[in-house]
Design a protein around this motif. Structure first.
Motif, PDB file in Angstrom:
ATOM      1  N   VAL A   1      57.969  -2.725 -20.825  1.00  0.00           N
ATOM      2  CA  VAL A   1      58.763  -1.805 -21.639  1.00  0.00           C
ATOM      3  C   VAL A   1      59.690  -2.624 -22.530  1.00  0.00           C
ATOM      4  CG1 VAL A   1      60.364   0.143 -21.612  1.00  0.00           C
ATOM      5  CG2 VAL A   1      58.683  -0.124 -19.782  1.00  0.00           C
ATOM      6  N   HIS A   2      59.789  -2.224 -23.785  1.00  0.00           N
ATOM      7  CA  HIS A   2      60.627  -2.932 -24.745  1.00  0.00           C
ATOM      8  C   HIS A   2      61.441  -1.928 -25.556  1.00  0.00           C
ATOM      9  CE1 HIS A   2      58.163  -6.554 -24.001  1.00  0.00           C
ATOM     10  NE2 HIS A   2      57.181  -5.675 -23.912  1.00  0.00           N
ATOM     11  N   LEU A   3      62.674  -2.308 -25.852  1.00  0.00           N
ATOM     12  CA  LEU A   3      63.534  -1.472 -26.682  1.00  0.00           C
ATOM     13  C   LEU A   3      63.611  -2.071 -28.076  1.00  0.00           C
ATOM     14  CD1 LEU A   3      66.476  -0.841 -24.174  1.00  0.00           C
ATOM     15  CD2 LEU A   3      64.467   0.605 -24.599  1.00  0.00           C
TER      16      LEU A   3
ATOM     17  N   VAL B   1      60.100   4.257 -15.715  1.00  0.00           N
ATOM     18  CA  VAL B   1      58.965   4.566 -16.570  1.00  0.00           C
ATOM     19  C   VAL B   1      57.727   4.750 -15.710  1.00  0.00           C
ATOM     20  CG1 VAL B   1      57.473   3.764 -18.431  1.00  0.00           C
ATOM     21  CG2 VAL B   1      59.925   3.282 -18.497  1.00  0.00           C
ATOM     22  N   VAL B   2      57.020   5.836 -15.889  1.00  0.00           N
ATOM     23  CA  VAL B   2      55.804   6.103 -15.119  1.00  0.00           C
ATOM     24  C   VAL B   2      54.657   5.305 -15.709  1.00  0.00           C
ATOM     25  CG1 VAL B   2      54.162   7.879 -14.390  1.00  0.00           C
ATOM     26  CG2 VAL B   2      56.618   8.403 -14.521  1.00  0.00           C
ATOM     27  N   ARG B   3      53.966   4.512 -14.871  1.00  0.00           N
ATOM     28  CA  ARG B   3      52.830   3.725 -15.332  1.00  0.00           C
ATOM     29  C   ARG B   3      51.591   4.603 -15.451  1.00  0.00           C
ATOM     30  NH1 ARG B   3      55.408  -0.614 -17.274  1.00  0.00           N
ATOM     31  NH2 ARG B   3      56.687  -1.619 -15.689  1.00  0.00           N
ATOM     32  N   PRO B   4      50.844   4.482 -16.532  1.00  0.00           N
ATOM     33  CA  PRO B   4      49.643   5.304 -16.681  1.00  0.00           C
ATOM     34  C   PRO B   4      48.511   4.808 -15.795  1.00  0.00           C
ATOM     35  CG  PRO B   4      49.830   3.779 -18.521  1.00  0.00           C
ATOM     36  CD  PRO B   4      51.088   3.634 -17.696  1.00  0.00           C
ATOM     37  N   ASP B   5      47.620   5.729 -15.391  1.00  0.00           N
ATOM     38  CA  ASP B   5      46.444   5.344 -14.627  1.00  0.00           C
ATOM     39  C   ASP B   5      45.322   4.861 -15.535  1.00  0.00           C
ATOM     40  OD1 ASP B   5      47.629   6.013 -12.213  1.00  0.00           O
ATOM     41  OD2 ASP B   5      47.032   8.116 -12.378  1.00  0.00           O
ATOM     42  N   THR B   6      45.372   5.230 -16.797  1.00  0.00           N
ATOM     43  CA  THR B   6      44.312   4.859 -17.737  1.00  0.00           C
ATOM     44  C   THR B   6      44.470   3.403 -18.155  1.00  0.00           C
ATOM     45  OG1 THR B   6      44.375   7.098 -18.597  1.00  0.00           O
ATOM     46  CG2 THR B   6      43.183   5.457 -19.912  1.00  0.00           C
TER      47      THR B   6
ATOM     48  N   GLN C   1      64.193  -6.357 -23.628  1.00  0.00           N
ATOM     49  CA  GLN C   1      63.747  -5.654 -22.434  1.00  0.00           C
ATOM     50  C   GLN C   1      64.916  -4.864 -21.851  1.00  0.00           C
ATOM     51  OE1 GLN C   1      61.632  -8.182 -19.722  1.00  0.00           O
ATOM     52  NE2 GLN C   1      60.374  -9.080 -21.349  1.00  0.00           N
ATOM     53  N   PRO C   2      64.624  -3.844 -21.062  1.00  0.00           N
ATOM     54  CA  PRO C   2      65.706  -2.984 -20.554  1.00  0.00           C
ATOM     55  C   PRO C   2      66.779  -3.738 -19.787  1.00  0.00           C
ATOM     56  CG  PRO C   2      63.592  -1.896 -20.264  1.00  0.00           C
ATOM     57  CD  PRO C   2      63.279  -3.282 -20.747  1.00  0.00           C
ATOM     58  N   ASP C   3      66.410  -4.813 -19.060  1.00  0.00           N
ATOM     59  CA  ASP C   3      67.444  -5.528 -18.307  1.00  0.00           C
ATOM     60  C   ASP C   3      68.261  -6.474 -19.168  1.00  0.00           C
ATOM     61  OD1 ASP C   3      65.453  -7.346 -18.754  1.00  0.00           O
ATOM     62  OD2 ASP C   3      65.374  -8.121 -16.699  1.00  0.00           O
ATOM     63  N   GLU C   4      68.031  -6.438 -20.484  1.00  0.00           N
ATOM     64  CA  GLU C   4      68.815  -7.260 -21.399  1.00  0.00           C
ATOM     65  C   GLU C   4      69.853  -6.426 -22.160  1.00  0.00           C
ATOM     66  OE1 GLU C   4      66.220 -10.893 -22.992  1.00  0.00           O
ATOM     67  OE2 GLU C   4      65.305  -8.976 -23.505  1.00  0.00           O
ATOM     68  N   VAL C   5      70.025  -5.169 -21.769  1.00  0.00           N
ATOM     69  CA  VAL C   5      70.993  -4.312 -22.459  1.00  0.00           C
ATOM     70  C   VAL C   5      71.850  -3.591 -21.423  1.00  0.00           C
ATOM     71  CG1 VAL C   5      69.375  -3.950 -24.382  1.00  0.00           C
ATOM     72  CG2 VAL C   5      69.532  -2.250 -22.551  1.00  0.00           C
TER      73      VAL C   5
ATOM     74  N   VAL D   1      69.375   1.935 -30.328  1.00  0.00           N
ATOM     75  CA  VAL D   1      67.965   1.966 -29.945  1.00  0.00           C
ATOM     76  C   VAL D   1      67.197   2.834 -30.941  1.00  0.00           C
ATOM     77  CG1 VAL D   1      66.316   2.638 -28.156  1.00  0.00           C
ATOM     78  CG2 VAL D   1      68.512   1.613 -27.511  1.00  0.00           C
ATOM     79  N   GLU D   2      66.126   2.246 -31.502  1.00  0.00           N
ATOM     80  CA  GLU D   2      65.305   2.967 -32.474  1.00  0.00           C
ATOM     81  C   GLU D   2      64.027   3.509 -31.849  1.00  0.00           C
ATOM     82  OE1 GLU D   2      66.390   3.548 -35.410  1.00  0.00           O
ATOM     83  OE2 GLU D   2      68.086   2.165 -35.504  1.00  0.00           O
ATOM     84  N   ALA D   3      63.551   2.874 -30.770  1.00  0.00           N
ATOM     85  CA  ALA D   3      62.306   3.322 -30.152  1.00  0.00           C
ATOM     86  C   ALA D   3      62.158   2.676 -28.785  1.00  0.00           C
ATOM     87  CB  ALA D   3      61.101   2.980 -31.033  1.00  0.00           C
ATOM     88  N   VAL D   4      61.394   3.321 -27.919  1.00  0.00           N
ATOM     89  CA  VAL D   4      61.009   2.761 -26.617  1.00  0.00           C
ATOM     90  C   VAL D   4      59.508   2.496 -26.677  1.00  0.00           C
ATOM     91  CG1 VAL D   4      60.865   3.163 -24.135  1.00  0.00           C
ATOM     92  CG2 VAL D   4      62.842   4.005 -25.427  1.00  0.00           C
ATOM     93  N   LEU D   5      59.129   1.244 -26.501  1.00  0.00           N
ATOM     94  CA  LEU D   5      57.737   0.839 -26.695  1.00  0.00           C
ATOM     95  C   LEU D   5      57.146   0.303 -25.394  1.00  0.00           C
ATOM     96  CD1 LEU D   5      58.274  -1.039 -30.060  1.00  0.00           C
ATOM     97  CD2 LEU D   5      57.465   1.294 -29.763  1.00  0.00           C
ATOM     98  N   HIS D   6      55.828   0.433 -25.258  1.00  0.00           N
ATOM     99  CA  HIS D   6      55.100  -0.045 -24.085  1.00  0.00           C
ATOM    100  C   HIS D   6      54.039  -1.036 -24.564  1.00  0.00           C
ATOM    101  CE1 HIS D   6      56.703   3.388 -21.662  1.00  0.00           C
ATOM    102  NE2 HIS D   6      56.724   3.954 -22.855  1.00  0.00           N
TER     103      HIS D   6
END
Length: 475
Positions: free
Chosen positions: A439-441, A369-374, A464-468, A428-433
């Motif tokens: 990151v959360h699924l 996942v690319v981290r935003p600069d904002t 979290q991604p490392d839990e799936v 998976v229904e959505a990828v959330l930040h």
């Protein structure tokens, strides 16, 4: 050794600490929905229960607490110790007969409440004051005994007519407080303080037969904890000790309890040894309008749920216990501005001392996942995020909305309900930040009959991604 009322200055220092100690004392005393008939109120008092030694061999509960901590007393210092616990008081309900007698009944219905049998808890304190010098060597042993007692309370209806009575009985309890200290080797005058509280009651199951926990509770010390104060000197933090004391802290033995610094922040002359894990200088949230007794308080949720109980449910709660009745009145009378104050509070903000090392533009994190600069507080930070379209890389596979995964909840960052989902498959229904860049699924469990309702209401389970583990590649 002296066993007496505390000096005024010691009593004053204990006042602030007792606010937190009361939360320990009454943790789980009565749980939402505050009715005796609720299943979770039939197995109460899970913390700090010291059972009679004659029964403790038949269960996994204990008849003692053992506290060790480090202190640096000054010359001539005294130690004041207050043992606090609840004494279970068994209440039965009786209905008045026309001939003046009484019959024990399962309930007594009145206009505003329904009285039922219940185990109340009366607060008990054992106070010991001793000089630090007395604690050296054999130390100080202080036995105590609480005699059995019984009292009755008449019950009247709304017209003032006697319709029954409540009979309360406390069983005899005996115990011992043992205090000792040993000076440690080193350049500082540091001592290891040991405080042991024991239940020494001689009660055993009748006729030698086994007995359940309910039979043992009236003979137990419930929610047992200690307050300990030095008249001159200080304690060392057991959770954040100075470097030179870390080895001595690691050698301390704490069984069924844990000591933390208590009282006013910035002072270290008072310790709370609690069966519930706390941090140094714990405090009651200033927004909290009153005790709710449930899971060290979740004020807004409990207040809203309690206010939503039916009138009949509130009648039963009022008849369950005086403290439960107070919770009902609190929820019913809470003004909107007080309830709004419970809706989250910022305790602290992290100080930003400078930017961290920056990753190259477009460089993905460990999940692709690319981290935003904002910054997250900038409304523009939400641009570019789309829960329905975003994807993450897990085990080399692209995962996003519609992907099937196998769940493996992390043991250190989840709750018991999630553990039951280990090995289940989910969609998976959505990828959330989140605002911290995590990151959360959002998922729904396959085979869940309420999955459609969850989708409609947006009430998902989150991992979290490392839990799936991905089950298919949707690239």
């Amino acid at each position: 050794m002296t066993v007496t009322a505390f000096a005024p200055e010691t009593e004053e220092r204990f006042v602030l600490a007792r606010q937190v100690a009361d939360a320990v004392l009454f943790e789980g005393y009565v749980l939402y929905p505050y009715r005796a008939s609720a299943a979770k109120n039939r197995l109460r008092w899970q913390f700090g229960v010291l059972v009679p030694p004659g029964w403790g061999t038949e269960c996994e509960e204990h008849d003692f607490q053992h506290t060790e901590c480090l202190m640096e007393p000054k010359a001539g210092a005294t130690l004041a110790v207050e043992v606090r616990f609840l004494h279970a008081r068994r209440r039965t309900v009786q209905r008045a007969r026309p001939d003046g007698g009484f019959d024990t009944v399962p309930e007594l219905r009145l206009e505003d409440r329904v009285l039922v049998p219940w185990d109340e808890g009366s607060e008990e304190r054992v106070e010991v004051v001793a000089s630090v010098d007395e604690l050296l060597g054999e130390g100080v042993t202080h036995p105590f005994r609480l005699p059995a007692r019984e009292d009755t309370e008449p019950v009247e209806d709304e017209a003032g007519r006697a319709v029954g009575r409540l009979v309360r009985r406390c069983e005899e309890i005996s115990g011992t407080v043992r205090l000792s200290a040993r000076e440690l080797d080193g350049p500082y005058r540091t001592m290891r303080l040991t405080a042991v509280v024991e239940n020494t009651s001689d009660w055993t199951p009748p006729d030698g037969r086994g007995a359940d926990r309910e039979a043992a509770l009236p003979h137990s010390l419930v929610a047992t904890h200690l307050l300990m104060a030095l008249s001159a000197g200080s304690f060392l933090s057991m959770t954040d000790p100075p470097e030179w004391a870390k080895g001595a802290v690691a050698a301390c033995r704490n069984l069924h309890t844990w000591p933390v610094l208590a009282g006013e922040p910035g002072r270290a002359d008072l310790v709370l040894s609690s069966p519930i894990i706390l941090q140094d200088h714990p405090a009651i949230a200033p927004e909290s309008p009153g005790a709710l007794y449930d899971a060290t308080e979740i004020d807004e949720i409990l207040a809203l749920r309690t206010a939503a109980l039916t009138d009949e449910e509130k009648r039963e709660a009022r008849g369950t216990d005086e403290r439960a009745a107070a919770v009902i009145e609190l929820a019913d009378s809470m003004p909107p501005e007080v309830l709004e104050r419970l809706h989250g509070a910022v305790r602290s903000l992290r100080e930003v001392t400078g930017p961290g090392p920056a990753a190259p533009d477009g460089f993905p994190d460990e999940f692709g996942v690319v981290r935003p600069d904002t910054p997250w507080w900038d409304p523009a930070s939400e641009e570019g995020f789309d829960p329905a379209q975003d994807r993450v890389v897990v085990d080399g596979r692209s995962v996003g909305q519609g992907s099937r995964v196998e769940l493996h909840p992390g043991l250190r960052r989840t709750d018991a309900q999630d553990i039951f989902l280990r090995g289940r498959t989910a969609k998976v229904e959505a990828v959330l930040h989140d605002v911290d860049g995590g990151v959360h699924l959002a998922v729904t469990v396959e085979g869940d009959p309420g999955a459609d309702v969850r989708r409609e209401q947006g009430r998902f389970l989150y991992f979290q991604p490392d839990e799936v583990t991905p089950l298919e590649d949707d690239v």
